[in-house]
Design a protein around this motif. Structure first.
Motif, short mmCIF file in Angstrom:
data_model
loop_
_atom_site.label_atom_id
_atom_site.label_comp_id
_atom_site.label_asym_id
_atom_site.label_seq_id
_atom_site.Cartn_x
_atom_site.Cartn_y
_atom_site.Cartn_z
N THR A 14 19.34 6.07 -2.05
CA THR A 14 20.41 5.08 -2.14
C THR A 14 19.79 3.70 -2.01
O THR A 14 18.94 3.47 -1.16
CB THR A 14 21.43 5.29 -1.00
OG1 THR A 14 22.00 6.59 -1.13
CG2 THR A 14 22.53 4.24 -1.05
N TRP A 15 20.24 2.79 -2.87
CA TRP A 15 19.81 1.40 -2.79
C TRP A 15 21.07 0.57 -2.57
O TRP A 15 21.96 0.58 -3.41
CB TRP A 15 19.10 0.99 -4.07
CG TRP A 15 18.58 -0.42 -4.09
CD1 TRP A 15 18.30 -1.23 -3.04
CD2 TRP A 15 18.27 -1.20 -5.25
NE1 TRP A 15 17.82 -2.44 -3.46
CE2 TRP A 15 17.80 -2.45 -4.82
CE3 TRP A 15 18.34 -0.96 -6.61
CZ2 TRP A 15 17.40 -3.45 -5.70
CZ3 TRP A 15 17.95 -1.94 -7.49
CH2 TRP A 15 17.48 -3.18 -7.03
N SER A 16 21.14 -0.11 -1.48
CA SER A 16 22.30 -0.93 -1.16
C SER A 16 21.88 -2.39 -1.07
O SER A 16 20.94 -2.72 -0.36
CB SER A 16 22.93 -0.48 0.17
OG SER A 16 24.08 -1.24 0.43
N ILE A 17 22.58 -3.24 -1.81
CA ILE A 17 22.31 -4.68 -1.79
C ILE A 17 23.45 -5.36 -1.06
O ILE A 17 24.61 -5.23 -1.44
CB ILE A 17 22.17 -5.22 -3.23
CG1 ILE A 17 21.07 -4.49 -3.96
CG2 ILE A 17 21.93 -6.73 -3.19
CD1 ILE A 17 21.02 -4.78 -5.46
N ILE A 18 23.11 -6.09 -0.01
CA ILE A 18 24.12 -6.79 0.78
C ILE A 18 24.14 -8.25 0.34
O ILE A 18 23.12 -8.93 0.37
CB ILE A 18 23.82 -6.66 2.29
CG1 ILE A 18 23.84 -5.16 2.68
CG2 ILE A 18 24.81 -7.47 3.11
CD1 ILE A 18 23.51 -4.90 4.12
N TYR B 240 11.41 -12.59 1.19
CA TYR B 240 10.22 -11.78 1.42
C TYR B 240 10.19 -10.52 0.57
O TYR B 240 9.11 -10.01 0.27
CB TYR B 240 10.13 -11.38 2.91
CG TYR B 240 9.95 -12.58 3.79
CD1 TYR B 240 8.72 -13.21 3.89
CD2 TYR B 240 11.02 -13.11 4.50
CE1 TYR B 240 8.55 -14.33 4.69
CE2 TYR B 240 10.85 -14.23 5.31
CZ TYR B 240 9.62 -14.82 5.39
OH TYR B 240 9.46 -15.93 6.17
N ALA B 241 11.34 -10.01 0.22
CA ALA B 241 11.43 -8.80 -0.60
C ALA B 241 12.53 -9.03 -1.64
O ALA B 241 13.63 -8.50 -1.53
CB ALA B 241 11.73 -7.59 0.25
N PRO B 242 12.22 -9.84 -2.67
CA PRO B 242 13.24 -10.14 -3.68
C PRO B 242 13.71 -8.88 -4.40
O PRO B 242 13.03 -7.85 -4.40
CB PRO B 242 12.53 -11.11 -4.62
CG PRO B 242 11.09 -11.02 -4.31
CD PRO B 242 10.94 -10.46 -2.95
N LEU C 240 10.41 -0.69 -6.08
CA LEU C 240 10.27 0.31 -5.02
C LEU C 240 11.25 1.46 -5.24
O LEU C 240 10.86 2.63 -5.27
CB LEU C 240 10.52 -0.32 -3.65
CG LEU C 240 10.67 0.66 -2.48
CD1 LEU C 240 9.32 1.28 -2.14
CD2 LEU C 240 11.28 -0.03 -1.28
N PHE C 241 12.51 1.13 -5.44
CA PHE C 241 13.55 2.14 -5.57
C PHE C 241 13.33 3.04 -6.78
O PHE C 241 13.41 4.26 -6.68
CB PHE C 241 14.92 1.48 -5.63
CG PHE C 241 16.05 2.46 -5.67
CD1 PHE C 241 16.44 3.11 -4.52
CD2 PHE C 241 16.70 2.75 -6.86
CE1 PHE C 241 17.48 4.04 -4.54
CE2 PHE C 241 17.73 3.66 -6.89
CZ PHE C 241 18.13 4.31 -5.74
N ASN D 210 0.80 -1.22 0.00
CA ASN D 210 0.00 0.00 0.00
C ASN D 210 0.83 1.27 0.00
O ASN D 210 0.31 2.35 -0.22
CB ASN D 210 -0.98 0.02 1.18
CG ASN D 210 -2.21 -0.82 0.88
OD1 ASN D 210 -2.55 -1.04 -0.27
ND2 ASN D 210 -2.86 -1.28 1.92
N CYS D 211 2.11 1.18 0.24
CA CYS D 211 2.98 2.35 0.21
C CYS D 211 3.14 2.81 -1.23
O CYS D 211 3.45 2.01 -2.11
CB CYS D 211 4.34 2.00 0.80
SG CYS D 211 5.57 3.30 0.58
N ASP D 212 2.92 4.09 -1.47
CA ASP D 212 3.13 4.66 -2.81
C ASP D 212 4.49 5.34 -2.79
O ASP D 212 4.63 6.46 -2.29
CB ASP D 212 2.03 5.66 -3.14
CG ASP D 212 2.22 6.29 -4.50
OD1 ASP D 212 3.18 5.93 -5.22
OD2 ASP D 212 1.41 7.17 -4.85
#
Length: 149
Positions: free
Chosen positions: A108-112, A88-90, A97-98, A68-70
Protein backbone atom coordinates in the motif's frame (compact mmCIF):
# COMPACT_ATOMS: atom_id res chain seq x y z
CA UNK A 1 35.21 0.36 -8.13
CA UNK A 2 32.18 1.64 -10.07
CA UNK A 3 30.63 3.62 -7.25
CA UNK A 4 31.92 7.04 -8.25
CA UNK A 5 33.96 7.88 -5.18
CA UNK A 6 37.26 6.66 -6.65
CA UNK A 7 38.54 4.82 -3.59
CA UNK A 8 38.30 1.31 -5.06
CA UNK A 9 36.04 -0.23 -2.44
CA UNK A 10 32.66 -0.08 -4.20
CA UNK A 11 30.83 1.44 -1.26
CA UNK A 12 29.99 4.87 -2.69
CA UNK A 13 31.92 6.57 0.08
CA UNK A 14 30.24 4.73 2.95
CA UNK A 15 33.56 3.92 4.60
CA UNK A 16 34.69 7.54 4.73
CA UNK A 17 34.49 9.24 8.09
CA UNK A 18 33.27 6.09 9.83
CA UNK A 19 34.00 7.62 13.22
CA UNK A 20 30.72 7.60 15.11
CA UNK A 21 29.51 11.05 16.05
CA UNK A 22 27.07 11.66 18.87
CA UNK A 23 23.80 13.12 17.65
CA UNK A 24 22.84 16.55 18.97
CA UNK A 25 19.52 18.34 19.24
CA UNK A 26 20.41 20.55 16.26
CA UNK A 27 21.64 17.56 14.29
CA UNK A 28 18.44 15.63 14.97
CA UNK A 29 16.17 18.53 14.13
CA UNK A 30 17.90 19.15 10.79
CA UNK A 31 17.65 15.51 9.70
CA UNK A 32 13.99 15.42 8.75
CA UNK A 33 12.47 18.82 9.29
CA UNK A 34 12.71 21.84 7.03
CA UNK A 35 12.77 25.08 8.98
CA UNK A 36 9.33 26.66 8.89
CA UNK A 37 7.62 23.57 7.48
CA UNK A 38 6.25 22.34 10.80
CA UNK A 39 5.39 24.17 14.02
CA UNK A 40 8.32 24.62 16.42
CA UNK A 41 6.73 22.39 19.07
CA UNK A 42 6.46 19.48 16.62
CA UNK A 43 10.05 20.01 15.45
CA UNK A 44 11.23 19.94 19.06
CA UNK A 45 9.22 16.78 19.72
CA UNK A 46 10.79 15.16 16.65
CA UNK A 47 14.33 16.09 17.70
CA UNK A 48 13.80 14.81 21.23
CA UNK A 49 12.36 11.51 19.95
CA UNK A 50 15.22 11.15 17.45
CA UNK A 51 17.83 11.73 20.15
CA UNK A 52 16.15 9.22 22.42
CA UNK A 53 15.98 6.47 19.80
CA UNK A 54 19.14 7.23 17.82
CA UNK A 55 21.96 8.86 19.80
CA UNK A 56 24.47 8.36 16.95
CA UNK A 57 24.32 10.79 14.02
CA UNK A 58 23.71 9.16 10.65
CA UNK A 59 26.33 10.43 8.23
CA UNK A 60 25.15 10.50 4.64
CA UNK A 61 27.79 11.68 2.21
CA UNK A 62 26.26 10.40 -1.03
CA UNK A 63 22.67 9.74 -2.07
CA UNK A 64 23.62 6.18 -3.04
CA UNK A 65 24.24 5.42 0.65
CA UNK A 66 20.65 6.29 1.45
CA UNK A 67 19.37 4.22 -1.46
CA UNK A 68 21.11 0.93 -0.60
CA UNK A 69 17.78 -0.77 0.08
CA UNK A 70 16.79 -3.06 -2.80
CA UNK A 71 12.98 -2.90 -2.76
CA UNK A 72 12.77 -5.97 -5.03
CA UNK A 73 13.99 -8.05 -2.06
CA UNK A 74 10.99 -7.03 0.07
CA UNK A 75 8.38 -9.80 -0.12
CA UNK A 76 6.20 -9.04 2.89
CA UNK A 77 3.14 -6.81 3.14
CA UNK A 78 4.53 -3.29 3.01
CA UNK A 79 3.14 0.16 3.79
CA UNK A 80 4.82 3.20 2.26
CA UNK A 81 3.54 6.51 3.67
CA UNK A 82 4.55 9.77 2.03
CA UNK A 83 3.80 13.43 2.60
CA UNK A 84 3.12 15.25 -0.66
CA UNK A 85 5.39 18.12 0.44
CA UNK A 86 8.31 15.96 1.60
CA UNK A 87 11.59 17.54 0.45
CA UNK A 88 13.66 14.54 1.57
CA UNK A 89 11.64 11.83 -0.16
CA UNK A 90 9.75 13.45 -3.04
CA UNK A 91 6.86 11.56 -4.61
CA UNK A 92 8.93 10.54 -7.66
CA UNK A 93 11.35 8.74 -5.31
CA UNK A 94 8.48 7.18 -3.36
CA UNK A 95 6.94 6.03 -6.64
CA UNK A 96 10.15 4.30 -7.68
CA UNK A 97 10.42 2.59 -4.30
CA UNK A 98 6.80 1.45 -4.36
CA UNK A 99 6.76 0.18 -7.94
CA UNK A 100 9.96 -1.79 -7.40
CA UNK A 101 8.82 -3.62 -4.26
CA UNK A 102 8.97 -7.40 -4.59
CA UNK A 103 5.88 -9.15 -5.89
CA UNK A 104 3.81 -11.71 -4.04
CA UNK A 105 2.71 -9.64 -1.05
CA UNK A 106 0.19 -6.86 -0.49
CA UNK A 107 1.59 -3.36 -0.64
CA UNK A 108 0.00 0.00 0.00
CA UNK A 109 1.22 3.48 -0.87
CA UNK A 110 -0.54 6.28 0.95
CA UNK A 111 0.11 9.94 0.17
CA UNK A 112 -0.91 12.41 2.85
CA UNK A 113 -1.73 15.86 1.49
CA UNK A 114 -0.16 19.05 2.83
CA UNK A 115 2.45 17.05 4.75
CA UNK A 116 6.22 16.84 4.81
CA UNK A 117 8.56 14.16 6.15
CA UNK A 118 7.42 14.69 9.74
CA UNK A 119 3.67 14.35 9.09
CA UNK A 120 3.30 12.02 12.08
CA UNK A 121 4.25 14.91 14.37
CA UNK A 122 1.82 17.48 13.02
CA UNK A 123 -1.43 18.12 14.84
CA UNK A 124 -3.41 17.82 11.60
CA UNK A 125 -1.28 15.00 10.22
CA UNK A 126 -0.85 12.75 13.23
CA UNK A 127 -4.42 11.43 13.15
CA UNK A 128 -4.35 10.95 9.37
CA UNK A 129 -1.03 9.10 9.64
CA UNK A 130 -2.33 6.85 12.42
CA UNK A 131 -5.50 6.11 10.43
CA UNK A 132 -3.41 5.02 7.43
CA UNK A 133 -1.28 2.72 9.59
CA UNK A 134 -4.30 1.34 11.46
CA UNK A 135 -6.12 0.61 8.20
CA UNK A 136 -3.08 -1.20 6.81
CA UNK A 137 -2.64 -3.30 9.95
CA UNK A 138 -6.36 -4.08 10.19
CA UNK A 139 -6.46 -5.17 6.54
CA UNK A 140 -3.35 -7.30 7.09
CA UNK A 141 -5.01 -9.06 10.03
CA UNK A 142 -7.84 -10.10 7.69
CA UNK A 143 -5.43 -11.55 5.12
CA UNK A 144 -2.30 -12.58 7.06
CA UNK A 145 0.68 -10.89 8.66
CA UNK A 146 1.56 -7.27 7.86
CA UNK A 147 4.86 -5.41 8.14
CA UNK A 148 5.48 -1.68 7.83
CA UNK A 149 8.50 -0.21 6.09
Amino acid sequence: DGDGDGDGDGDGGASRNTKMIENTFNGAIEDFTVEGSIPPAAAIEFAEAALSSDPIKAQWHYLCQFNNCDPARVHVPTLVVAGDQDPYAPLRVQSELFTNLGRGADRTWSIISDADHAVHLLDGGRERFLNVVKSFVDNGKKGGNAACM
